[in-house]
Design a protein around this motif. Structure first.
Motif, short mmCIF file in Angstrom:
data_model
loop_
_atom_site.label_atom_id
_atom_site.label_comp_id
_atom_site.label_asym_id
_atom_site.label_seq_id
_atom_site.Cartn_x
_atom_site.Cartn_y
_atom_site.Cartn_z
N ILE A 180 -2.80 34.47 15.99
CA ILE A 180 -1.75 33.75 16.71
C ILE A 180 -1.69 34.28 18.14
O ILE A 180 -1.86 35.48 18.38
CB ILE A 180 -0.38 33.89 16.01
CG1 ILE A 180 0.64 32.95 16.62
CG2 ILE A 180 0.10 35.33 16.00
CD1 ILE A 180 1.94 32.85 15.81
N SER A 181 -1.49 33.36 19.08
CA SER A 181 -1.38 33.76 20.48
C SER A 181 -0.46 32.79 21.20
O SER A 181 -0.08 31.77 20.63
CB SER A 181 -2.76 33.78 21.15
OG SER A 181 -3.34 32.49 21.13
N ARG A 182 -0.09 33.15 22.42
CA ARG A 182 0.76 32.22 23.18
C ARG A 182 0.36 32.22 24.65
O ARG A 182 -0.14 33.22 25.16
CB ARG A 182 2.27 32.56 23.01
CG ARG A 182 2.80 33.67 23.92
CD ARG A 182 2.68 35.00 23.26
NE ARG A 182 3.41 36.01 24.02
CZ ARG A 182 2.89 37.16 24.41
NH1 ARG A 182 1.63 37.48 24.12
NH2 ARG A 182 3.64 38.05 25.07
N ASP A 183 0.62 31.09 25.29
CA ASP A 183 0.39 30.91 26.71
C ASP A 183 1.76 30.64 27.32
O ASP A 183 2.29 29.53 27.21
CB ASP A 183 -0.56 29.74 26.95
CG ASP A 183 -0.91 29.57 28.42
OD1 ASP A 183 -0.06 29.88 29.29
OD2 ASP A 183 -2.03 29.10 28.71
N ASN A 184 2.33 31.67 27.94
CA ASN A 184 3.69 31.55 28.45
C ASN A 184 3.80 30.46 29.51
O ASN A 184 4.80 29.74 29.56
CB ASN A 184 4.15 32.88 29.02
CG ASN A 184 4.35 33.93 27.94
OD1 ASN A 184 4.14 33.67 26.76
ND2 ASN A 184 4.75 35.12 28.33
N ALA A 185 2.80 30.35 30.35
CA ALA A 185 2.86 29.37 31.44
C ALA A 185 2.89 27.95 30.93
O ALA A 185 3.48 27.06 31.55
CB ALA A 185 1.69 29.57 32.38
N LYS A 186 2.27 27.72 29.78
CA LYS A 186 2.19 26.36 29.22
C LYS A 186 3.16 26.15 28.06
O LYS A 186 3.15 25.09 27.43
CB LYS A 186 0.76 26.08 28.75
CG LYS A 186 -0.27 26.09 29.86
CD LYS A 186 -1.65 25.75 29.33
CE LYS A 186 -2.68 25.72 30.46
NZ LYS A 186 -4.04 25.42 29.97
N ASN A 187 3.99 27.18 27.77
CA ASN A 187 4.93 27.08 26.64
C ASN A 187 4.23 26.63 25.36
O ASN A 187 4.73 25.77 24.62
CB ASN A 187 6.07 26.09 26.98
CG ASN A 187 7.27 26.79 27.58
OD1 ASN A 187 7.19 27.95 27.98
ND2 ASN A 187 8.38 26.09 27.66
#
Length: 126
Positions: free
Chosen positions: A70-77
């Motif tokens: 699991i990962s996240r891209d804060n800039a792209k929400n």
């Protein structure tokens, strides 16, 4: 109003890979925990993986540990679930979920999540 939209599901052969995406909108998610759950026909919805949006702390169900990330891209929400070495038993409807006010932690229980997407189907053939 929080909105979660999943995508990336499909049909794949055993041993293959898929990457699910969940685009979140409607709030600032910096204090949220984001989770992936799945539900197979006739079974309860179960925890798969979760991540804290701000700290990056994450956790996995034993059944997917070492295969899913699991990962996240804060800039792209956007939150991602990279699924490798897929097995037929991974076949399910996969849901994205959001839990507010989680501090730096992630959650693993369904009841801890307030917001849910509509789900994306993952089918793994043998």
């Amino acid at each position: 109003q929080v909105r979660l939209v999943e995508s990336g599901g499909g049909l794949v052969q055993a041993g293959g890979s898929l990457r699910l995406s969940c685009v979140a909108s409607g709030r600032t998610f910096s204090s949220y925990a984001m989770g992936w759950f799945r539900q197979a026909p006739g079974k309860e919805r179960e925890f798969v993986a979760a991540v804290n949006w701000s700290s990056g702390n994450s956790g996995y169900a034993d059944s997917v540990k070492g295969r899913f990330t699991i990962s996240r891209d804060n800039a792209k929400n956007t939150v991602f679930l990279q699924m490798n070495s897929l097995k037929p038993e991974d076949t399910a409807l996969y849901y994205c979920a959001a839990a507010p006010y989680s501090g730096s932690f992630y959650y693993t229980l369904r009841r801890q999540y307030d917001y849910w997407g509509q789900g994306t189907q993952v089918t793994v053939s043998s």
